[in-house]
Design an enzyme around this catalytic site. Structure first.
Site, PDB file in Angstrom:
ATOM      1  N   GLY A 140       0.790  -1.257  -0.035  1.00 26.14           N
ATOM      2  CA  GLY A 140       0.024  -0.033  -0.117  1.00 26.14           C
ATOM      3  C   GLY A 140       1.051   1.388  -0.120  1.00 26.14           C
ATOM      4  O   GLY A 140       0.269   2.084   0.482  1.00 26.14           O
ATOM      5  N   ALA A 141       1.831   1.265  -0.620  1.00 24.45           N
ATOM      6  CA  ALA A 141       2.845   2.437  -0.603  1.00 24.45           C
ATOM      7  C   ALA A 141       2.176   3.464  -1.579  1.00 24.45           C
ATOM      8  O   ALA A 141       2.722   4.513  -1.507  1.00 24.45           O
ATOM      9  CB  ALA A 141       4.335   2.101  -0.937  1.00 24.45           C
TER      10      ALA A 141
ATOM     11  N   GLY B  84      -0.686   4.707  -1.062  1.00 28.23           N
ATOM     12  CA  GLY B  84      -1.677   5.471  -0.332  1.00 28.23           C
ATOM     13  C   GLY B  84      -0.951   6.619   0.497  1.00 28.23           C
ATOM     14  O   GLY B  84       0.251   6.681   0.580  1.00 28.23           O
TER      15      GLY B  84
ATOM     16  N   ASN C 234       1.005  -2.328   5.391  1.00 25.98           N
ATOM     17  CA  ASN C 234       0.212  -1.246   5.651  1.00 25.98           C
ATOM     18  C   ASN C 234      -0.866  -0.942   4.631  1.00 25.98           C
ATOM     19  O   ASN C 234      -1.925  -0.374   5.052  1.00 25.98           O
ATOM     20  CB  ASN C 234       1.140  -0.083   5.024  1.00 25.98           C
TER      21      ASN C 234
ATOM     22  N   TYR D 235     -14.394  -3.877   9.641  1.00 26.26           N
ATOM     23  CA  TYR D 235     -12.689  -3.066   9.606  1.00 26.26           C
ATOM     24  C   TYR D 235     -12.110  -3.497  11.035  1.00 26.26           C
ATOM     25  O   TYR D 235     -10.897  -3.799  11.288  1.00 26.26           O
ATOM     26  CB  TYR D 235     -13.120  -1.686   9.432  1.00 26.26           C
TER      27      TYR D 235
ATOM     28  N   SER E   4     -10.862  -6.851  11.386  1.00 23.48           N
ATOM     29  CA  SER E   4      -9.719  -7.056  10.412  1.00 23.48           C
ATOM     30  C   SER E   4      -8.442  -6.428  11.335  1.00 23.48           C
ATOM     31  O   SER E   4      -7.413  -7.021  11.169  1.00 23.48           O
ATOM     32  CB  SER E   4      -9.857  -6.575   9.340  1.00 23.48           C
ATOM     33  N   LYS E   5      -8.608  -5.251  11.831  1.00 21.16           N
ATOM     34  CA  LYS E   5      -7.388  -4.841  12.684  1.00 21.16           C
ATOM     35  C   LYS E   5      -7.104  -5.497  13.974  1.00 21.16           C
ATOM     36  O   LYS E   5      -6.179  -5.534  14.342  1.00 21.16           O
ATOM     37  CB  LYS E   5      -7.743  -3.236  12.750  1.00 21.16           C
TER      38      LYS E   5
HETATM   39  N1  NAP Z   1      -6.173   7.082   7.527  1.00 17.67           N
HETATM   40  C1  NAP Z   1      -6.744   6.969   8.785  1.00 17.67           C
HETATM   41  O1  NAP Z   1      -7.269   7.635   9.316  1.00 17.67           O
HETATM   42  C2  NAP Z   1      -6.201   5.508   9.373  1.00 17.67           C
HETATM   43  C3  NAP Z   1      -6.510   5.145  10.704  1.00 17.67           C
HETATM   44  C4  NAP Z   1      -6.124   4.035  11.141  1.00 17.67           C
HETATM   45  C5  NAP Z   1      -5.419   2.896  10.361  1.00 17.67           C
HETATM   46  N2  NAP Z   1      -5.403   3.339   9.065  1.00 17.67           N
HETATM   47  C6  NAP Z   1      -4.590   2.186   8.382  1.00 17.67           C
HETATM   48  O2  NAP Z   1      -3.386   2.670   7.579  1.00 17.67           O
HETATM   49  C7  NAP Z   1      -3.167   1.854   6.650  1.00 17.67           C
HETATM   50  C8  NAP Z   1      -2.968   2.955   5.502  1.00 17.67           C
HETATM   51  O3  NAP Z   1      -4.243   3.633   5.180  1.00 17.67           O
HETATM   52  P1  NAP Z   1      -4.200   5.220   4.524  1.00 17.67           P
HETATM   53  O4  NAP Z   1      -4.587   6.197   5.302  1.00 17.67           O
HETATM   54  O5  NAP Z   1      -2.893   5.474   3.681  1.00 17.67           O
HETATM   55  O6  NAP Z   1      -5.325   4.968   3.140  1.00 17.67           O
HETATM   56  P2  NAP Z   1      -5.162   5.047   1.822  1.00 17.67           P
HETATM   57  O7  NAP Z   1      -4.517   6.347   1.362  1.00 17.67           O
HETATM   58  O8  NAP Z   1      -6.539   4.876   1.073  1.00 17.67           O
HETATM   59  O9  NAP Z   1      -4.396   3.665   1.402  1.00 17.67           O
HETATM   60  C9  NAP Z   1      -4.705   2.331   1.276  1.00 17.67           C
HETATM   61  C10 NAP Z   1      -3.729   1.514   0.601  1.00 17.67           C
HETATM   62  O10 NAP Z   1      -4.114   0.268   0.246  1.00 17.67           O
HETATM   63  C11 NAP Z   1      -4.119  -0.344  -0.902  1.00 17.67           C
HETATM   64  N3  NAP Z   1      -5.042  -1.071  -0.980  1.00 17.67           N
HETATM   65  C12 NAP Z   1      -6.427  -1.293  -1.152  1.00 17.67           C
HETATM   66  N4  NAP Z   1      -6.950  -2.182  -1.533  1.00 17.67           N
HETATM   67  C13 NAP Z   1      -6.152  -2.929  -1.807  1.00 17.67           C
HETATM   68  C14 NAP Z   1      -6.081  -4.523  -2.450  1.00 17.67           C
HETATM   69  N5  NAP Z   1      -7.276  -5.181  -2.557  1.00 17.67           N
HETATM   70  N6  NAP Z   1      -4.844  -5.050  -2.693  1.00 17.67           N
HETATM   71  C15 NAP Z   1      -3.663  -4.284  -2.255  1.00 17.67           C
HETATM   72  N7  NAP Z   1      -3.677  -3.199  -1.763  1.00 17.67           N
HETATM   73  C16 NAP Z   1      -4.753  -2.440  -1.471  1.00 17.67           C
HETATM   74  C17 NAP Z   1      -4.150   1.049  -1.636  1.00 17.67           C
HETATM   75  O11 NAP Z   1      -3.598   0.837  -3.082  1.00 17.67           O
HETATM   76  P3  NAP Z   1      -4.140   1.547  -4.267  1.00 17.67           P
HETATM   77  O12 NAP Z   1      -4.380   2.937  -3.939  1.00 17.67           O
HETATM   78  O13 NAP Z   1      -2.851   1.338  -5.085  1.00 17.67           O
HETATM   79  O14 NAP Z   1      -5.267   0.961  -4.860  1.00 17.67           O
HETATM   80  C18 NAP Z   1      -3.319   2.088  -0.839  1.00 17.67           C
HETATM   81  O15 NAP Z   1      -2.013   1.937  -1.281  1.00 17.67           O
HETATM   82  C19 NAP Z   1      -4.481   1.055   6.309  1.00 17.67           C
HETATM   83  O16 NAP Z   1      -4.339  -0.121   6.695  1.00 17.67           O
HETATM   84  C20 NAP Z   1      -5.635   1.728   7.116  1.00 17.67           C
HETATM   85  O17 NAP Z   1      -6.367   0.908   7.489  1.00 17.67           O
HETATM   86  C21 NAP Z   1      -5.674   4.624   8.559  1.00 17.67           C
END
Ligand code: NAP
Length: 269
Positions: free
Chosen positions: A14-15, A17, A89, A158, A161-162
């Site tokens: 997920g690099a 994102g 990630n 969600y 899963s976490k």
């Molecule tokens: N943002 C928050 O408030 C928050 C809070 C707690 C935890 N998190 C966790 O932090 C991590 C990163 O989140 P973020 O905020 O950076 O979100 P994000 O910007 O939406 O990034 C999500 C990433 O996951 C990838 N992804 C989605 N579906 C996928 C699949 N089927 N197979 C492989 N890769 C997939 C996306 O790839 P593409 O974009 O290339 O499709 C993207 O690189 C996640 O695990 C999220 O649950 C985030």
């Protein structure tokens, strides 16, 4: 401070994102060698990675698919050899609030497949790679969520899963040492973080106020706040005696409100 991560091979899922990019940039500063994974957002990963100075390669894959996950690890190892550090990630957060009694099995299965089953598959491949290339040090960092600690109404898929990543982390910290005697496994649990996953809420001041009422620091995380902890935990020099731990990066969040709405300054988030 020398992290000792120079030249170490790091695979980040997920690099593409928001948080994944920040993690990649901070490993780049450490001059690590990077395998950067994306799924659909090629444009985003091409844009930021062109500014990296370290050696890196981009790999595409939908990690809900076993064959795509196999391919990612096979290609990454073929390109740079042993993967020293794995950062799980990637993830999805289905936006709509859906109470459990209305949630479809399709939604449940999809979220678990991407967030948890894929984390298991990535871990399995990573451990197999350690078996092929025995050396003392290695690490896994999972990106969990405060939803896995406090729960999240309307998002049970969600949250589970976490929370599942916690069990994965605790189990694998006791397995990894048979493949890399100083191998470590940890989990970072972000709270609300400004990224593409949450951008639709940035104008929703009520939701932001609700979230900030549970946090003494009364601000949202930036992706860099998460990334610096990930790099720290990956470094054997800096965190070599830390394994099986959850580091919550959420401004001191509690599962209850600490402040009244009038005490939140929306201009200082
Ligand atoms: N943002 C928050 O408030 C928050 C809070 C707690 C935890 N998190 C966790 O932090 C991590 C990163 O989140 P973020 O905020 O950076 O979100 P994000 O910007 O939406 O990034 C999500 C990433 O996951 C990838 N992804 C989605 N579906 C996928 C699949 N089927 N197979 C492989 N890769 C997939 C996306 O790839 P593409 O974009 O290339 O499709 C993207 O690189 C996640 O695990 C999220 O649950 C985030």
């Amino acid at each position: 401070m020398d992290s000792g991560l120079k030249g170490e091979h790091v695979l980040i899922t997920g690099a593409s994102g928001g948080i994944g990019q920040a993690i990649a940039k901070q490993f780049d500063e450490e001059e690590s060698c990077l395998s950067l994974h994306y799924n659909k957002n090629k444009e985003s990963i091409l844009k930021f990675s062109s500014e990296l100075r370290s050696k890196y390669t981009l790999f595409q894959g939908d990690l809900s698919s076993e064959s795509s996950t196999n391919k990612l690890f096979h290609e990454s190892v073929s390109t740079y050899g042993r993967i020293d550090h794995l950062i799980v990630n990637h993830g999805i957060w289905p936006e709509l609030d859906v109470p459990a009694h209305e949630m479809t099995l399709e939604q449940w299965d999809n979220t678990i497949a991407i967030n948890l089953r894929a984390a298991f598959m990535c871990s399995k491949h990573f451990l197999q790679n350690l078996e092929t290339f025995p050396e003392d040090c290695a690490s896994i960092v999972y990106i969990g969520s405060t939803a896995g600690i406090f729960g999240e109404a309307g998002h049970v898929d969600y949250s589970v899963s976490k929370a599942g990543l916690y069990g994965l982390m605790l189990s694998l910290k006791n397995e990894i040492i048979y493949l890399a005697s100083r191998g470590r496994v940890n989990l970072v649990a972000p709270g609300w973080t400004i990224s593409p996953m949450t951008e639709q809420f940035m104008d929703d001041h009520k939701s932001i106020r609700d979230a900030l009422q549970t946090m003494p620091l009364r601000k949202l995380a930036r992706p860099e706040d998460i990334a610096s902890v990930v790099v720290f935990l990956s470094s054997n020099k800096l965190a070599g005696h830390i394994s099986g731990q959850v580091i919550t990066v959420a401004g001191g969040m509690e599962g209850r409100k600490l402040f009244e709405p009038r005490e939140i300054d929306i201009d200082r988030i």
